[in-house]
Design a protein around this motif. Structure first.
Motif, PDB file in Angstrom:
ATOM      1  N   LEU A 126      -4.391   3.257 -13.735  1.00  0.00           N
ATOM      2  CA  LEU A 126      -5.711   3.531 -13.159  1.00  0.00           C
ATOM      3  C   LEU A 126      -6.698   2.480 -13.626  1.00  0.00           C
ATOM      4  O   LEU A 126      -6.832   2.225 -14.828  1.00  0.00           O
ATOM      5  N   LEU A 127      -7.381   1.862 -12.673  1.00  0.00           N
ATOM      6  CA  LEU A 127      -8.460   0.921 -12.970  1.00  0.00           C
ATOM      7  C   LEU A 127      -9.789   1.626 -12.738  1.00  0.00           C
ATOM      8  O   LEU A 127     -10.051   2.116 -11.636  1.00  0.00           O
ATOM      9  N   MET A 128     -10.622   1.665 -13.759  1.00  0.00           N
ATOM     10  CA  MET A 128     -11.964   2.239 -13.625  1.00  0.00           C
ATOM     11  C   MET A 128     -12.954   1.089 -13.464  1.00  0.00           C
ATOM     12  O   MET A 128     -13.355   0.457 -14.438  1.00  0.00           O
ATOM     13  N   MET A 129     -13.321   0.808 -12.221  1.00  0.00           N
ATOM     14  CA  MET A 129     -14.254  -0.270 -11.893  1.00  0.00           C
ATOM     15  C   MET A 129     -15.656   0.330 -11.841  1.00  0.00           C
ATOM     16  O   MET A 129     -16.080   0.868 -10.825  1.00  0.00           O
ATOM     17  N   LEU A 130     -16.367   0.243 -12.968  1.00  0.00           N
ATOM     18  CA  LEU A 130     -17.667   0.904 -13.094  1.00  0.00           C
ATOM     19  C   LEU A 130     -18.772  -0.146 -13.058  1.00  0.00           C
ATOM     20  O   LEU A 130     -19.099  -0.780 -14.067  1.00  0.00           O
ATOM     21  N   ASP A 131     -19.331  -0.343 -11.874  1.00  0.00           N
ATOM     22  CA  ASP A 131     -20.445  -1.278 -11.699  1.00  0.00           C
ATOM     23  C   ASP A 131     -21.735  -0.594 -12.149  1.00  0.00           C
ATOM     24  O   ASP A 131     -21.963   0.580 -11.848  1.00  0.00           O
ATOM     25  N   GLU A 132     -22.586  -1.351 -12.861  1.00  0.00           N
ATOM     26  CA  GLU A 132     -23.854  -0.813 -13.377  1.00  0.00           C
ATOM     27  C   GLU A 132     -23.610   0.454 -14.202  1.00  0.00           C
ATOM     28  O   GLU A 132     -24.344   1.431 -14.094  1.00  0.00           O
ATOM     29  N   PHE A 133     -22.563   0.436 -15.038  1.00  0.00           N
ATOM     30  CA  PHE A 133     -22.207   1.663 -15.741  1.00  0.00           C
ATOM     31  C   PHE A 133     -23.279   2.136 -16.728  1.00  0.00           C
ATOM     32  O   PHE A 133     -23.379   3.344 -16.979  1.00  0.00           O
ATOM     33  N   PRO A 134     -24.157   1.280 -17.308  1.00  0.00           N
ATOM     34  CA  PRO A 134     -25.218   1.837 -18.159  1.00  0.00           C
ATOM     35  C   PRO A 134     -26.195   2.724 -17.394  1.00  0.00           C
ATOM     36  O   PRO A 134     -26.886   3.546 -18.002  1.00  0.00           O
ATOM     37  N   SER A 135     -26.276   2.568 -16.058  1.00  0.00           N
ATOM     38  CA  SER A 135     -27.192   3.415 -15.287  1.00  0.00           C
ATOM     39  C   SER A 135     -26.738   4.860 -15.255  1.00  0.00           C
ATOM     40  O   SER A 135     -27.507   5.745 -14.864  1.00  0.00           O
ATOM     41  N   LEU A 136     -25.491   5.143 -15.667  1.00  0.00           N
ATOM     42  CA  LEU A 136     -25.026   6.524 -15.752  1.00  0.00           C
ATOM     43  C   LEU A 136     -25.557   7.216 -16.996  1.00  0.00           C
ATOM     44  O   LEU A 136     -25.334   8.422 -17.173  1.00  0.00           O
TER      45      LEU A 136
END
Length: 634
Positions: A445-455
């Motif tokens: 599984l690849l977790m491609m989290l763009d702008e992840f600090p915005s979560l």
């Protein structure tokens, strides 16, 4: 006494061991050989190269022939032998004198230490191959057996141009995580995200702002990568998939209370700042009991518990809330017995003063207000896929979490719940056999989290990076700059461990000086040899009176913060479209930094063809609609 210090640190320094000079000893041996050769040829010339010497006029004899002749004919021709010996000694003496002078000059010549203050340098092709970002040269065994190291399944981390101008894609196939620093509109999507999603064959979770990645990559992933493509867009009713977080609670097991507590924690802490206030803590305790009660009651009634139904239970206008507390405290949840966690939550509310109880209730209901939106309520009313389906079904699955910009802030709590559950439920079990971990998944599984600090701060994500790779999960985290990551208010603080657990870090030209300083420190310090020339005498003279030249080792960063800020970015047209790629840097732990070039998918005909495949109009599903809630998969 000369003491050799074992103080070489770093791969460049340790491999650059001082080599003993071989030139001067070689010249000394040649001087002796030249003297023998001169003596031999002189003696032969004295006798006009007579046949008795074994040659003819102009013949070149072996240098040691004079020694054989001396032992054979010295008693007959002592003067001739001595004359030849004198010539040989003269030649050897001149040669050895030259060697001695060369030795003195070499000893008095200063040599710069290229590693005195640091040994940082830019990576070359062999370094990039050793780091695993380029295919290594085939070995003889690979040629014979036809087996090569797989290199076509990794994520794209950048590009690189060699001295000849040839462009290479840089791909990382290992289990380690990747962290990218890329400002807004810098081209990270077209350079890194889209190429990765158009080539990664296994399962993936993608945070997709505006649905752009779904439009460009879902078609290829479904048609050619054989993925189930799942589009979860909770604020839209246009062909998206439904998912009920309460269906992921392992009800009736020893994990049920922990699962509900983790869910309630995310509900009452939508920004990841922690439970600081009294009202948050009491609302958390209340929601744990109410959610568990809703689950058990729905199980008994043959219905489905959802977050909107939990909100309706707390805000029922036709029922006094005190009746709910009494029901929770007396209901037979397990084998006719009241559940301890549910009864305790109800008793807490009944024991509170009326004003405090009202404040706790209103606080809890405020965190559930998102699910009063009928569109969002529909999206979480049933489950058309399960988290486990991402890695454990026969076919890989790609989950696109789509949030439009105007809904991004209000949907953050729901997206946080989903990402949290993905990490917790897919990294929960590991067995060992013969001292080695045994994989329990069918697909990586690849977790491609763009702008992840915005979560917001997802503590489980930060903590799990150190071990989720062992469960087949690879994270590709993208942020705008280091400040966004280290922010105390919205990020992970200055003591964050995200950077510590990311083996590969890549960066586009930054806009913040703090990010430039971080990248400069990652690149390292190098040693520059500075030349200084001092002259004396009149400038109008034909020759200067004296010229002295000195060399000095100077330390400097291989990439200064100023140079980092001024790295060429992508060239854009008047409409803001990228026309030409800019520069970037790539860091792999344990290897020299790579000064690279940004890739662009639309410059590659293969990627263009893949992106042109139309995305499905309707999302796939892994659970029958009529069986949603029970979790019966196809």
């Amino acid at each position: 006494m000369k003491i050799k210090m074992n103080n070489a640190v770093g791969p460049q320094v340790r491999s650059a061991k001082p080599k003993a000079g071989k030139l001067l000893p070689t010249l000394g041996v040649l001087s002796l050989a030249g003297g023998l050769q001169a003596a031999t040829q002189y003696f032969a010339h004295t006798f006009d190269y007579q046949a008795s010497l074994g040659g003819h006029i102009g013949h070149i004899y072996a240098p040691w022939s004079i020694l054989q002749w001396a032992s054979k004919w010295y008693s007959h021709y002592p003067n001739e032998i001595m004359s030849a010996g004198s010539v040989g000694m003269l030649v050897s003496t001149v040669g050895l004198l030259g060697v001695a002078i060369a030795k003195v000059v070499a000893s008095n010549t200063s040599k710069a230490n290229q590693f005195l203050h640091g040994s940082a340098r830019w990576a070359e092709k062999k370094d990039i191959q050793a780091a695993g970002l380029l295919p290594r040269p085939r070995t003889v065994l690979e040629v014979v057996t036809g087996k090569e190291e797989p290199t076509a399944t990794g994520v794209y981390v950048g590009g690189w141009e060699d001295k000849d101008g040839s462009f290479y894609y840089l791909r990382h196939s290992g289990p380690e995580h990747v962290l990218c620093y890329a400002p807004t509109r810098s081209g990270k999507g077209v350079g890194l995200v889209v190429p990765t999603m158009l080539s990664w064959p296994a399962s993936a979770v993608i945070t997709d702002l505006k649905g752009e990645l779904w439009a460009l990559t879902a078609g290829w992933r479904k048609k050619h990568a054989k993925n189930k493509v799942l589009r979860f867009e909770p604020a839209s009713s246009n062909g998206g998939i439904c998912w009920n977080p309460l269906d992921e609670i392992r009800l009736g097991t020893e994990f049920e209370v922990g699962d509900v507590q983790n869910l309630a924690q995310l509900i009452v802490d939508p920004d990841g700042k922690g439970l600081d206030s009294h009202w948050q803590k009491t609302a958390f305790a209340l929601l744990v009991g109410v959610i568990l009660h809703a689950l058990y009651k729905a199980q008994a009634d043959g219905t489905y518990a959802t977050l909107p139904s939990v909100d309706a239970m707390l805000a029922d206008p036709n029922r006094d809330v005190g009746e709910l507390w009494m029901e929770m405290a007396t209901y037979g949840h397990v084998d006719g017995q009241n559940h301890h966690a549910i009864g305790s939550a109800a008793r807490d509310m009944m024991d509170r003063p009326e004003e405090e109880a009202g404040s706790v209730l209103s606080t809890a209901k405020s965190y559930l207000s998102l699910y009063r939106d009928p569109v969002v309520a529909r999206s979480v009313s049933k489950s058309e896929f399960r988290i486990k389906d991402l890695m454990h079904q026969d076919d890989p699955a790609s989950l696109y979490i789509v949030t439009q910009p105007n809904d991004k802030a209000r949907l953050r709590p729901l997206v946080r719940i989903m990402v949290n559950m993905i990490v917790r439920l897919l990294a929960d079990k590991m067995d060992f056999e013969n001292g080695r971990p045994v994989a329990h998944y069918k697909h990586r599984l690849l977790m491609m989290l763009d702008e992840f600090p915005s979560l917001g701060k997802l503590e489980i994500l930060q903590e799990s990076l150190a071990f989720v790779a062992g469960y087949g999960i690879k994270c590709y985290l993208i942020c705008q700059d280091i400040n966004q990551l280290k922010s105390r208010e919205t990020g992970y603080g200055h003591d964050e461990t995200i950077t510590s657990n990311c083996h590969v870090q890549n960066a586009y030209p930054p806009n913040r000086v703090e990010t430039a300083e971080h990248l400069s420190r990652l690149t390292g310090q190098t040693t520059i040899v500075k030349e200084q020339i001092t002259t004396s005498g009149r400038r109008t003279a034909a020759m200067l009176g004296q010229v002295s030249r000195t060399f000095q080792e100077v330390q400097r960063p291989l990439l200064t913060p100023d140079e980092c800020l001024r790295m060429p970015g992508p060239r854009k047209s008047a409409t803001g479209e990228i026309e030409e790629a800019g520069d970037m840097v790539v860091y792999v732990a344990g290897y020299p930094a790579i000064y690279g070039k940004q890739p662009l998918y639309f410059k590659d005909p293969v990627f263009q063809a893949r992106a042109a495949i139309p995305a499905p109009k309707v999302s796939d599903k892994t659970i029958h609609v009529q069986d949603a809630g029970q979790g019966i998969t196809i």
